[in-house]
Design a protein around this motif. Structure first.
Motif, PDB file in Angstrom:
ATOM      1  N   PRO A  98     -24.209  10.573  -5.192  1.00 22.87           N
ATOM      2  CA  PRO A  98     -23.727  11.781  -5.890  1.00 22.87           C
ATOM      3  C   PRO A  98     -22.776  12.600  -5.030  1.00 22.87           C
ATOM      4  O   PRO A  98     -22.985  12.782  -3.833  1.00 22.87           O
ATOM      5  N   HIS A  99     -21.690  13.052  -5.671  1.00 21.74           N
ATOM      6  CA  HIS A  99     -20.713  13.954  -5.065  1.00 21.74           C
ATOM      7  C   HIS A  99     -19.942  13.320  -3.908  1.00 21.74           C
ATOM      8  O   HIS A  99     -19.235  14.020  -3.173  1.00 21.74           O
ATOM      9  N   THR A 100     -20.065  12.009  -3.713  1.00 19.95           N
ATOM     10  CA  THR A 100     -19.347  11.370  -2.605  1.00 19.95           C
ATOM     11  C   THR A 100     -18.459  10.225  -3.068  1.00 19.95           C
ATOM     12  O   THR A 100     -17.706   9.687  -2.282  1.00 19.95           O
TER      13      THR A 100
ATOM     14  N   ASP B 148     -22.733   0.667   1.094  1.00 17.16           N
ATOM     15  CA  ASP B 148     -21.533   1.411   1.491  1.00 17.16           C
ATOM     16  C   ASP B 148     -21.932   2.573   2.393  1.00 17.16           C
ATOM     17  O   ASP B 148     -22.634   3.483   1.973  1.00 17.16           O
ATOM     18  N   VAL B 149     -21.491   2.542   3.629  1.00 18.69           N
ATOM     19  CA  VAL B 149     -21.864   3.593   4.573  1.00 18.69           C
ATOM     20  C   VAL B 149     -20.694   4.518   4.871  1.00 18.69           C
ATOM     21  O   VAL B 149     -20.762   5.337   5.791  1.00 18.69           O
ATOM     22  N   ILE B 150     -19.632   4.371   4.081  1.00 21.66           N
ATOM     23  CA  ILE B 150     -18.481   5.248   4.308  1.00 21.66           C
ATOM     24  C   ILE B 150     -18.843   6.691   4.010  1.00 21.66           C
ATOM     25  O   ILE B 150     -18.495   7.616   4.737  1.00 21.66           O
ATOM     26  N   HIS B 151     -19.573   6.897   2.890  1.00 20.42           N
ATOM     27  CA  HIS B 151     -20.016   8.244   2.510  1.00 20.42           C
ATOM     28  C   HIS B 151     -21.539   8.288   2.635  1.00 20.42           C
ATOM     29  O   HIS B 151     -22.230   7.507   2.015  1.00 20.42           O
TER      30      HIS B 151
ATOM     31  N   ASP C 252     -21.035  19.731  -1.125  1.00 24.95           N
ATOM     32  CA  ASP C 252     -21.370  20.944  -1.867  1.00 24.95           C
ATOM     33  C   ASP C 252     -20.407  21.076  -3.033  1.00 24.95           C
ATOM     34  O   ASP C 252     -19.210  21.250  -2.843  1.00 24.95           O
ATOM     35  N   THR C 253     -20.913  20.977  -4.247  1.00 24.11           N
ATOM     36  CA  THR C 253     -20.033  21.039  -5.405  1.00 24.11           C
ATOM     37  C   THR C 253     -19.671  22.465  -5.799  1.00 24.11           C
ATOM     38  O   THR C 253     -18.904  22.666  -6.711  1.00 24.11           O
TER      39      THR C 253
ATOM     40  N   GLN D 107     -21.719   5.941 -13.929  1.00 19.80           N
ATOM     41  CA  GLN D 107     -23.036   6.567 -14.054  1.00 19.80           C
ATOM     42  C   GLN D 107     -23.936   6.160 -12.883  1.00 19.80           C
ATOM     43  O   GLN D 107     -24.646   6.989 -12.299  1.00 19.80           O
ATOM     44  N   TYR D 108     -23.876   4.888 -12.526  1.00 15.20           N
ATOM     45  CA  TYR D 108     -24.652   4.363 -11.395  1.00 15.20           C
ATOM     46  C   TYR D 108     -24.230   5.044 -10.092  1.00 15.20           C
ATOM     47  O   TYR D 108     -25.078   5.481  -9.298  1.00 15.20           O
ATOM     48  N   CYS D 109     -22.913   5.160  -9.870  1.00 14.50           N
ATOM     49  CA  CYS D 109     -22.411   5.779  -8.648  1.00 14.50           C
ATOM     50  C   CYS D 109     -22.804   7.243  -8.562  1.00 14.50           C
ATOM     51  O   CYS D 109     -23.141   7.745  -7.484  1.00 14.50           O
ATOM     52  N   LYS D 110     -22.748   7.934  -9.697  1.00 16.72           N
ATOM     53  CA  LYS D 110     -23.122   9.349  -9.704  1.00 16.72           C
ATOM     54  C   LYS D 110     -24.570   9.545  -9.267  1.00 16.72           C
ATOM     55  O   LYS D 110     -24.915  10.561  -8.649  1.00 16.72           O
ATOM     56  N   GLU D 111     -25.421   8.574  -9.596  1.00 19.64           N
ATOM     57  CA  GLU D 111     -26.831   8.691  -9.209  1.00 19.64           C
ATOM     58  C   GLU D 111     -27.061   8.238  -7.774  1.00 19.64           C
ATOM     59  O   GLU D 111     -27.798   8.883  -7.019  1.00 19.64           O
ATOM     60  N   LYS D 112     -26.431   7.144  -7.374  1.00 15.08           N
ATOM     61  CA  LYS D 112     -26.705   6.563  -6.062  1.00 15.08           C
ATOM     62  C   LYS D 112     -25.948   7.253  -4.929  1.00 15.08           C
ATOM     63  O   LYS D 112     -26.449   7.334  -3.808  1.00 15.08           O
TER      64      LYS D 112
END
Length: 558
Positions: free
Chosen positions: A429-431, A472-475, A480-481, A422-427
């Motif tokens: 998103p889509h990456t 994290d600077v990888i993404h 575009d979903t 949930q945290y990753c989806k917000e911080k």
């Protein structure tokens, strides 16, 4: 269900089945048990999916909107394993007198039931059948043996769960507002006795977050009247009793999936588990907890060996890995064989790409029963550990209790993984993707630099994992979903996937050479594959324009 071996042993009432077995050379498999059975289970492996009526360009025909969205968010391509098995093959099996129990698109086969095992000689001669395997018997209903239990913003009163959550810094997620909201967890287990009327799950029912139940074993089974093990597991994540207990993912939504048949232990349950994972994928589950494991069966001919624990031999292990490749986080109990002659992890905890979870006590000392790694091919197992000795839970009567086993350390991790997702989806998103998320969890663990065969990488720190996402600077760019682009170098195929559930399904695809010349232009109204085998080696830019989104992807053709 070997994971809970130290807590409960299976019935041992089928001794004659392996004493009187004889080899049927003309058929190629062992004879059936000598006692009466309702029917026999076989797994029939198909050769291909040729001439199927399904298409990867129409994923909405076999995947839910939530499942497709999960793939799109993580940029995961559809492949042949997503296609259902050829319906004609199933029809032909039925015409030969077999009952289809369930089919597996990932393994490209079917579990069948039949009363006359000699029919399998005919089945093996069918041109689309690759192999057949006897996987067990279906007996008259037997009452399960009782299971023995060995004895921000807002801050939450965790009650008896405080220690097991605190040791992982799970409160950092909860206090920041990440409690699993809008994340779907699939619980694959033996049964969920009284979870329909347990006070610990009141909010789960009132808020309609119990999305559904299914028994892979038999569609007529009421999973709420079955074994209590899965209800205990569920409570560790979902229970919410003010001032008494607060689970690791109290605001997540749940699917309850029964694949384990408690009275007996046959290899068919491995295939039930495969089907359970496929079902979880199809309904859009984000995280799966599996507190099951297999290595020893009532029929010793079916037993796995330690060499089989390589992540590739067991169908359940291969399915667990496939699930991760389709964007699902898998947490699996490592096993309770640490002080037994077997000693090691079981299937599917040997799978690649998952979190196999060992058990420690409140002092971070490895539990005596926690199974050893590594996998047979040398990978670190378990990956992580959590409290599994005197784990706090809510029992089937709605009272705080404790239990022992990696079956209970796994949902401690699984629930927090849902909150972290949930945290990753917000911080980001889509990456995000499963590999990235699991890497952060493993790297946050206290033995990351010196893993071993008992602790693996150790005990995760979810606060540290949260900090890793922020740096994290990888993404660094939203995808575009409404569409995604995938180039497969080996085949030379460029796959353009259009989300069929978004408005404005059409998209314009332009391919440019490195010097800006337009090489290809076409408008698609569905997902499509562009063959680039005749393109010269070099760098190309793929531009995809949908209704209100534009993406640009660089590909290298060798």
């Amino acid at each position: 269900m070997r994971v809970q071996r130290s807590i409960m042993r299976k019935h041992q009432f089928h001794i004659c089945q392996f004493l009187l077995r004889i080899l049927l050379l003309s058929v190629g498999f062992l004879s059936m048990p000598c006692f009466a059975a309702d029917s026999y289970y076989f797994f029939v492996q198909f050769t291909d999916k040729n001439n199927t009526t399904f298409s990867l360009d129409r994923p909405e025909e076999f995947l839910s909107a939530k499942a497709i969205s999960r793939r799109m968010e993580q940029g995961i391509a559809y492949d042949s394993t997503d296609l259902p098995v050829n319906p004609d093959y199933l029809t032909q099996l039925t015409n030969h007198g077999l009952k289809i129990h369930s089919s597996s698109k990932w393994m490209n086969g079917a579990t069948v039931l039949l009363q006359d095992s000699s029919l399998m000689a005919q089945i093996r001669l069918l041109p689309f059948v690759k192999t057949t395997e006897y996987t067990g018997i279906k007996t008259e209903s037997i009452s399960p043996a009782p299971r023995k239990i060995n004895k921000l913003i807002e801050e939450y009163d965790y009650g008896t769960a405080a220690t097991q959550i605190g040791r992982l810094n799970g409160a950092a997620l909860h206090n920041a507002g990440y409690t699993g909201k809008d994340i779907i967890i699939g619980v694959i287990d033996a049964g969920f006795q009284q979870a329909d009327n347990n006070i610990a799950f009141d909010s789960l029912h009132l808020q309609n977050r119990l999305l559904g139940t299914v028994s892979i074993i038999d569609s007529t089974i009421d999973v709420f009247r079955e074994d209590a093990h899965g209800a205990n597991v569920l409570s560790i994540m979902a229970a919410n009793i003010p001032q008494q207990y607060f689970g690791t993912a109290p605001h997540a939504s749940y699917w309850l999936i029964q694949t384990e048949y408690v009275p007996t232990e046959y290899k068919v349950e491995v295939d039930f588990l495969v089907r359970g994972l496929e079902y979880a994928d199809s309904v859009g589950v984000d995280v799966v907890n599996i507190s099951l494991g297999y290595f020893e069966f009532d029929d010793p001919v079916m037993n796995f060996t330690y060499d089989d624990m390589n992540g590739k031999f067991s169908r359940a292990s291969r399915a667990a890995t496939l699930a991760t490749q389709k964007g699902i986080i898998i947490c699996n109990s490592a096993g309770n064989e640490g002080n037994s002659s077997w000693k090691y992890i079981a299937s599917p905890s040997d799978a690649e790409g998952i979190l196999s979870v060992g058990a420690v006590d409140v002092n971070d000392t490895i539990a005596y029963f926690s199974s050893y790694g590594p996998s047979a091919d040398g990978r670190t197992k378990p990956e992580v550990c959590a409290i599994g000795l005197n784990t706090a839970l809510i029992n089937r009567n709605g009272n705080p209790a404790t239990g022992n086993g990696t079956s209970y350390s796994s949902p401690v991790i699984a629930g927090l993984m849902a909150c972290y997702l949930q945290y990753c989806k917000e911080k980001i998103p889509h990456t995000y993707d499963v590999e990235q998320i699991l890497t952060h969890i493993v790297q946050s663990s206290d033995r990351y630099n010196h893993p071993d065969e008992r602790y693996g990488y150790g005990i995760p720190d979810f606060q540290e994992a949260m900090n890793s996402i922020l740096t994290d600077v990888i993404h660094n760019r939203k995808k575009d979903t409404s569409h995604s682009v995938h180039y497969i170098p080996g085949s030379g195929d460029l796959k353009i996937m259009v989300n069929p559930f978004t408005t404005g399904r059409s998209c314009q695809v332009n391919i440019f050479t490195a010097n800006g010349n337009l090489r290809f232009a076409h408008k698609f109204y569905d997902s499509a594959t562009i063959h680039l085998n005749n393109y010269a080696a070099g760098i190309y830019m793929v531009q995809v324009i949908s209704e209100d989104k534009i993406s640009l992807t660089k590909i290298m053709i060798h």
